[in-house]
Motif scaffolding. Structure first.
Motif, PDB file in Angstrom:
ATOM      1  N   MET A 154     -22.119  35.941   6.381  1.00  0.00           N
ATOM      2  CA  MET A 154     -20.851  35.544   6.659  1.00  0.00           C
ATOM      3  C   MET A 154     -20.717  34.199   7.153  1.00  0.00           C
ATOM      4  O   MET A 154     -21.753  33.608   7.506  1.00  0.00           O
ATOM      5  CB  MET A 154     -20.386  36.676   7.610  1.00  0.00           C
ATOM      6  N   GLU A 155     -19.363  33.395   7.107  1.00  0.00           N
ATOM      7  CA  GLU A 155     -19.291  31.995   7.493  1.00  0.00           C
ATOM      8  C   GLU A 155     -19.706  32.063   9.097  1.00  0.00           C
ATOM      9  O   GLU A 155     -19.520  32.952   9.739  1.00  0.00           O
ATOM     10  CB  GLU A 155     -17.990  31.741   7.112  1.00  0.00           C
ATOM     11  N   ARG A 156     -19.818  30.859   9.348  1.00  0.00           N
ATOM     12  CA  ARG A 156     -20.151  30.567  10.953  1.00  0.00           C
ATOM     13  C   ARG A 156     -18.870  31.023  11.928  1.00  0.00           C
ATOM     14  O   ARG A 156     -17.888  30.812  11.505  1.00  0.00           O
ATOM     15  CB  ARG A 156     -20.335  29.019  10.969  1.00  0.00           C
ATOM     16  N   SER A 157     -19.177  31.555  12.791  1.00  0.00           N
ATOM     17  CA  SER A 157     -18.236  32.078  13.763  1.00  0.00           C
ATOM     18  C   SER A 157     -17.570  31.219  14.605  1.00  0.00           C
ATOM     19  O   SER A 157     -16.925  31.629  15.816  1.00  0.00           O
ATOM     20  CB  SER A 157     -18.774  33.342  14.545  1.00  0.00           C
ATOM     21  N   THR A 158     -17.993  29.946  14.640  1.00  0.00           N
ATOM     22  CA  THR A 158     -17.351  28.930  15.562  1.00  0.00           C
ATOM     23  C   THR A 158     -15.863  28.797  15.214  1.00  0.00           C
ATOM     24  O   THR A 158     -15.512  29.164  14.161  1.00  0.00           O
ATOM     25  CB  THR A 158     -17.913  27.452  15.345  1.00  0.00           C
ATOM     26  N   PHE A 159     -15.168  28.120  16.275  1.00  0.00           N
ATOM     27  CA  PHE A 159     -13.590  27.819  15.841  1.00  0.00           C
ATOM     28  C   PHE A 159     -13.302  27.125  14.523  1.00  0.00           C
ATOM     29  O   PHE A 159     -12.787  27.167  13.790  1.00  0.00           O
ATOM     30  CB  PHE A 159     -13.019  27.251  17.059  1.00  0.00           C
ATOM     31  N   TYR A 160     -14.393  25.951  14.768  1.00  0.00           N
ATOM     32  CA  TYR A 160     -14.197  25.027  13.379  1.00  0.00           C
ATOM     33  C   TYR A 160     -14.632  25.718  12.292  1.00  0.00           C
ATOM     34  O   TYR A 160     -13.834  25.415  11.007  1.00  0.00           O
ATOM     35  CB  TYR A 160     -15.179  23.919  13.728  1.00  0.00           C
ATOM     36  N   GLY A 161     -15.593  26.488  12.225  1.00  0.00           N
ATOM     37  CA  GLY A 161     -15.863  27.201  10.989  1.00  0.00           C
ATOM     38  C   GLY A 161     -14.928  28.063  10.466  1.00  0.00           C
ATOM     39  O   GLY A 161     -14.856  28.491   9.318  1.00  0.00           O
ATOM     40  N   LYS A 162     -14.147  28.684  11.528  1.00  0.00           N
ATOM     41  CA  LYS A 162     -13.255  29.875  11.085  1.00  0.00           C
ATOM     42  C   LYS A 162     -11.731  29.165  10.612  1.00  0.00           C
ATOM     43  O   LYS A 162     -11.157  29.705   9.678  1.00  0.00           O
ATOM     44  CB  LYS A 162     -12.807  30.921  12.253  1.00  0.00           C
ATOM     45  N   TYR A 163     -11.437  28.062  11.307  1.00  0.00           N
ATOM     46  CA  TYR A 163     -10.235  27.718  11.362  1.00  0.00           C
ATOM     47  C   TYR A 163     -10.046  26.210  10.948  1.00  0.00           C
ATOM     48  O   TYR A 163      -9.241  25.612   9.921  1.00  0.00           O
ATOM     49  CB  TYR A 163      -9.223  27.751  12.392  1.00  0.00           C
ATOM     50  N   ARG A 196     -11.141  24.708   7.265  1.00  0.00           N
ATOM     51  CA  ARG A 196     -10.082  24.985   6.125  1.00  0.00           C
ATOM     52  C   ARG A 196      -9.213  24.007   6.261  1.00  0.00           C
ATOM     53  O   ARG A 196      -8.586  23.520   5.207  1.00  0.00           O
ATOM     54  CB  ARG A 196      -9.642  26.504   6.206  1.00  0.00           C
TER      55      ARG A 196
END
Length: 206
Positions: A1-10, A13
């Motif tokens: 899955m994609e990295r779970s950091t705030f930057y990776g999640k939101y 993108r």
């Protein structure tokens, strides 16, 4: 899955949407001009679409300007491997007889990748990440190699600023996994800035 950091999640993108939304109007004239030249010089089709492996092993259609002749009989086939893709495997060749004259120029200047801005806006790709590979290769990934699929593929990435087509598969995997483990806003900005220098120098482009 994609990295779970705030930057990776939101954040990542959001950065993609902002920059891609700026780039598309800036390059729309260039895209139309290239499409016109390809139509006149090389004929149809102007665009090349191909299935690539994306985030979490999900496939999508990548868009590029066509740089090769429309001769499917000449297209190479990937061999069957055990234990993963060989470290020294090189997919591209500097002297590919399928390449058209205008195609060589587009690849040297990395202009064949411009249509992928659409892929970024659609969410199939990111501006920065491992380059999207064909399923015929990713099918043979071992567990370690498959880690490069934990983030969205990108138009540019660590491997692209550290040799591009000049480095073998094993080295690209090394850079891609390093990116997966280190993905951050600062790193993405650094890669984007270095990409400009690499593109201008045309290092490793063919």
């Amino acid at each position: 899955m994609e990295r779970s950091t705030f930057y990776g999640k939101y954040g990542k993108r959001l950065l993609d949407l902002i920059i891609a939304s700026i780039l598309l109007p800036v390059f729309v004239t260039t895209i139309l001009l290239i499409a016109f030249l390809l139509l006149i010089v090389s004929g149809r089709p102007v665009f090349f679409t191909q299935e690539r492996t994306g985030l979490n092993n999900n496939n999508f259609q990548i868009w590029k300007f066509r740089t090769m002749k429309c001769d499917k009989a000449q297209q190479g086939k990937v061999k069957s491997w055990k234990g993963g893709v060989p470290e020294q495997f090189v997919f591209k060749q500097s002297q590919d007889l399928r390449m058209t004259g205008i195609g060589k120029l587009l690849r040297k200047l990395s202009l064949d990748e411009l249509p992928q801005i659409i892929n970024v806006l659609k969410g199939d790709m990111s501006l920065v990440g491992p380059r999207p590979e064909v399923p015929e290769i990713t099918t043979f990934y071992n567990t370690e190699q498959a880690r490069r699929l934990y983030v969205k593929p990108g138009i540019t990435g660590l491997a692209q600023i550290n040799g591009r087509s000049n480095i073998p598969h094993g080295r690209k995997i090394f850079y891609d996994i390093d990116y997966v483990e280190s993905c951050s806003f600062a790193l993405d900005l650094k890669i984007l800035m270095r990409t400009i220098r690499v593109v201008l120098s045309r290092e490793g482009a063919y």
